[in-house]
Structures are given as C-alpha cells and as structure tokens.
Scaffold this active site. Structure first.
Site, PDB file in Angstrom:
ATOM      1  N   TYR A  65       0.095  -1.245  -0.063  1.00 36.03           N
ATOM      2  CA  TYR A  65       0.031  -0.245  -0.263  1.00 36.03           C
ATOM      3  C   TYR A  65       0.863   1.454  -0.001  1.00 36.03           C
ATOM      4  CZ  TYR A  65      -3.616  -3.173   1.552  1.00 36.03           C
ATOM      5  OH  TYR A  65      -3.971  -4.074   1.695  1.00 36.03           O
ATOM      6  N   PRO A 213     -16.065  -5.944   2.773  1.00 31.96           N
ATOM      7  CA  PRO A 213     -17.272  -5.836   3.362  1.00 31.96           C
ATOM      8  C   PRO A 213     -18.133  -5.973   2.376  1.00 31.96           C
ATOM      9  CG  PRO A 213     -16.182  -5.237   5.363  1.00 31.96           C
ATOM     10  CD  PRO A 213     -15.358  -5.377   4.241  1.00 31.96           C
ATOM     11  N   ARG A 216     -16.353  -2.455  -1.281  1.00 26.74           N
ATOM     12  CA  ARG A 216     -15.530  -1.349  -2.140  1.00 26.74           C
ATOM     13  C   ARG A 216     -16.585   0.110  -1.753  1.00 26.74           C
ATOM     14  NH1 ARG A 216     -10.794  -3.825  -3.658  1.00 26.74           N
ATOM     15  NH2 ARG A 216     -11.226  -6.005  -3.759  1.00 26.74           N
ATOM     16  N   GLY A 217     -17.496  -0.223  -0.861  1.00 28.82           N
ATOM     17  CA  GLY A 217     -18.241   1.612  -1.122  1.00 28.82           C
ATOM     18  C   GLY A 217     -20.166   1.347  -1.225  1.00 28.82           C
ATOM     19  N   PHE A 218     -19.678   0.406  -2.750  1.00 28.48           N
ATOM     20  CA  PHE A 218     -21.097   0.215  -3.370  1.00 28.48           C
ATOM     21  C   PHE A 218     -22.217  -0.565  -2.492  1.00 28.48           C
ATOM     22  CE2 PHE A 218     -24.163  -2.566  -5.742  1.00 28.48           C
ATOM     23  CZ  PHE A 218     -24.560  -1.595  -6.699  1.00 28.48           C
ATOM     24  N   GLY A 222     -24.372   2.516  -2.996  1.00 24.64           N
ATOM     25  CA  GLY A 222     -24.871   2.146  -3.962  1.00 24.64           C
ATOM     26  C   GLY A 222     -24.285   2.962  -5.823  1.00 24.64           C
TER      27      GLY A 222
END
Length: 347
Positions: A65, A213, A216-218, A222
């Site tokens: 990272y 979990p 990735r923000g979806f 949404g």
C-alpha cells in the site's frame, strides 16, 4: 441519520493459535493508496487513535500500500505505549518493479527482506499477524511458509496468515506451520469463497478475515458513489463498476437499501451485519478514511438479523445476480495453486 446506536466493540479469538483481536477491524489501505490520492496524515492518525478508543484494535496494512507509505503512517500513529494495545497485521508478496509492473514473490530471501522492511517502517520488533498477500505460483507454498516458520521461531512475527489463497494451498501451508487467519473478499456481493475456502478454514480452525465487506463502497451508497470517485481511484476500472454491469448491480443495492429502511439502519450497516452473522470466527475489516463512516460501521455490531432476514438478504444478492468479476484480467489478484513440493528443485 441512523437510529442504530454505536455498539461496544468486543473481542474474539481469531483462529485456534491464540490470537485475540477486536471483533471488527480497520482496513487502512485507502488512507494511503488505490482509492484516490493519499489522505492528510494528521487526519488519518486521528482516525486510527479514535478507532483504538472505541475498541477497534485490529489494524490491517501491507507493504504494497503506497508502496510502503501506509506502513509508515501506521508506524507514526502507533508510537509509544499505544503499540501494546494493537493487533497489527501486515502483508508481503506483491512487489512493484521499476517498470511499474507487479510481480508476486514468495522465495525465502524475499520473505525475510520484506519482513525486515515492514518491521523498520512500522517501528516495531514483532508483527502480530503476517500475511502472504498473494500466492507465488512459481514455487511450492511450502517453501514460503517454511521461511515464515523461521521468522516465528526468531520472534519477528507471532502468527502466519494467507490472503486470497485456494483451499488446497491453505491445506498445504497449514501442514508446514499452523495458519492463524485467511484474508479474503467476502460480502453480500462476493460470495464465491463460501463453496470451498470457508469450509476448509473452519475444518482446520483457521480464522476468517473479510476484506471489502461493503463491496468497496457499493453497499454503502450504491452506483452513485462511482460518480464522485477521484480519477486515480482503482475502483473506476473494476469490472463490476463498468456501465454494462452497473445497471444490473445497482438493483442489488436498491433492495438492500429497502430492507435497511425497514430495519432502521443504513444499507452499509445491514451489509456489514450480514458478515458479522456468518459466525464468531469471522472478523470483517471495513476500511474508511472518514470518522462518520467509521462510527456507522461500528454501529453495525448492534444490528441483529433473524435467520429469515439472513435468507432474504442472501436471496437479494445471490452469486449469479452480481455482474462482473471482482478484478480485471490481471492474474496478479486471482487465487491459484502452486506447484507440488515434490517437483521443486532449488536453483
């Protein structure tokens, strides 16, 4: 504003080798890499300190990272007596070459050099949980784990983990030295691990660490969150977020959102609660760079789901309902096996 109150963060045993961690961790990658430009260092250090105050003590990073900058950040945040309050996990195995390409490496010399580098950047004497970030398919996994075993014996790492490893690789690694945890992508819209990898971990007494979990923000906001991503954000190129897949995938979020409204929580809390309800051997490590989002994630521990609600959620996000792969065509990120030890001849 959610009506769910922030929960007390408890403790859990991760695997069967003695490691105890907070029942929810904090993924630190996005503070430094891949999800747009690095975030302001003072803000991220303040967020890490806030996490520790709430009881979230299981912190996840990697030498990849940045590379290296996320470990340096954590090293600054954990100076002094704070270090003793933390279960620190980092990873090795993905090397960025001078030409910008990535290679997966697991040969003993590399493993040892990577460990020494992480110890120095983190400013510590011993890594609590050291993962092989991706599996080197060029050599038997037994060779890599053999070197990690030596590092345990030398007191440089306490516990060994694997990330994105196949069931057969996990078995082979575990036969050399007990594996404490396997890190994998597991969420309402990434469930392929449930067929073989999760059962293998449970059979062997290996803890399960679920990254991304929240999809990735979806599963937090949404399809609309894609519009606000920085142009350098790696998610912009992921198959599931491409227009041809996004139209179908946003239906999943809409259904989760409707169910969350009925429960009086946010969709992200509902999705995170679903991961927590998978068992007491599962520790999700949602990442965030925002204090409000962190507090919302902690509040997910207060969301209780019935078996009927679990089944309803799983029907909304069945494996065949999600369109697009987790990653693109680049093989770096895929799970795969290594050659048998019997065929190995050291060069």
């Amino acid at each position: 504003m959610t009506s769910i109150a922030m929960a007390k963060v408890g403790r859990m045993k991760l695997g069967s080798q003695g490691l105890e961690v907070s029942e929810q961790g904090l993924g630190c990658m996005g503070m430094s890499a891949f999800y747009g430009p690095p975030k302001p260092e003072p803000d991220m250090i303040a967020l890490i300190h806030h996490a520790l105050q709430t009881g979230v003590t299981f912190l996840d990073t990697s030498d990849f990272y940045g590379p290296h900058t996320n470990e340096i950040l954590l090293g600054k945040a954990l100076k002094g007596e704070i270090r003793e309050k933390v279960e620190l996990a980092t990873k090795f195995g993905i090397n960025r070459c001078n030409d910008g390409k990535r290679e997966i490496r697991g040969e003993p010399e590399y493993v040892r050099a990577a460990c020494e580098g992480s110890l120095k950047r983190l400013g510590i004497d011993c890594i609590d949980l050291y993962y092989q970030h991706r599996i080197d398919t060029r050599l038997p996994v037994e060779i890599t784990i053999g070197e990690l075993k030596k590092l345990v014996e030398e007191g440089k790492i306490k516990y060994i983990g694997l990330s994105e490893a196949s069931a057969s690789t996990i078995r082979r690694a575990h036969a050399v030295h007990p594996i404490t945890a396997v890190q994998l992508e597991w969420s309402l819209w990434s469930r392929d691990v449930e067929e073989h990898i999760i059962p293998t971990c449970r059979e062997l007494g290996i803890g399960i660490v679920a990254y991304s979990p929240l999809g990735r923000g979806f599963l937090s906001s949404g399809a609309k969150f894609i519009e606000n991503l920085h142009e350098s954000d790696a998610r912009k190129n992921m198959p599931r977020f491409q227009p041809e897949n996004l139209e179908a995938n946003k239906t999943i979020f809409e259904r989760v959102n409707e169910m969350a409204a009925k429960k009086g929580c946010t969709p992200s809390q509902l999705a995170l609660a679903w991961v927590h309800h998978q068992g007491n051997d599962v520790c999700p490590i949602p990442g965030t760079t925002k204090l409000d989002n962190f507090n919302q994630n902690i509040a997910a521990l207060s969301v209780k789901l019935t078996p009927q609600e679990m089944a309803e959620l799983e029907s909304l996000a069945a494996a065949d309902a999600v369109k697009g792969d987790r990653y693109g065509n680049e093989s770096t990120w895929k799970t795969s096996d290594t050659p048998p030890l019997s065929s190995w001849k050291a060069v």
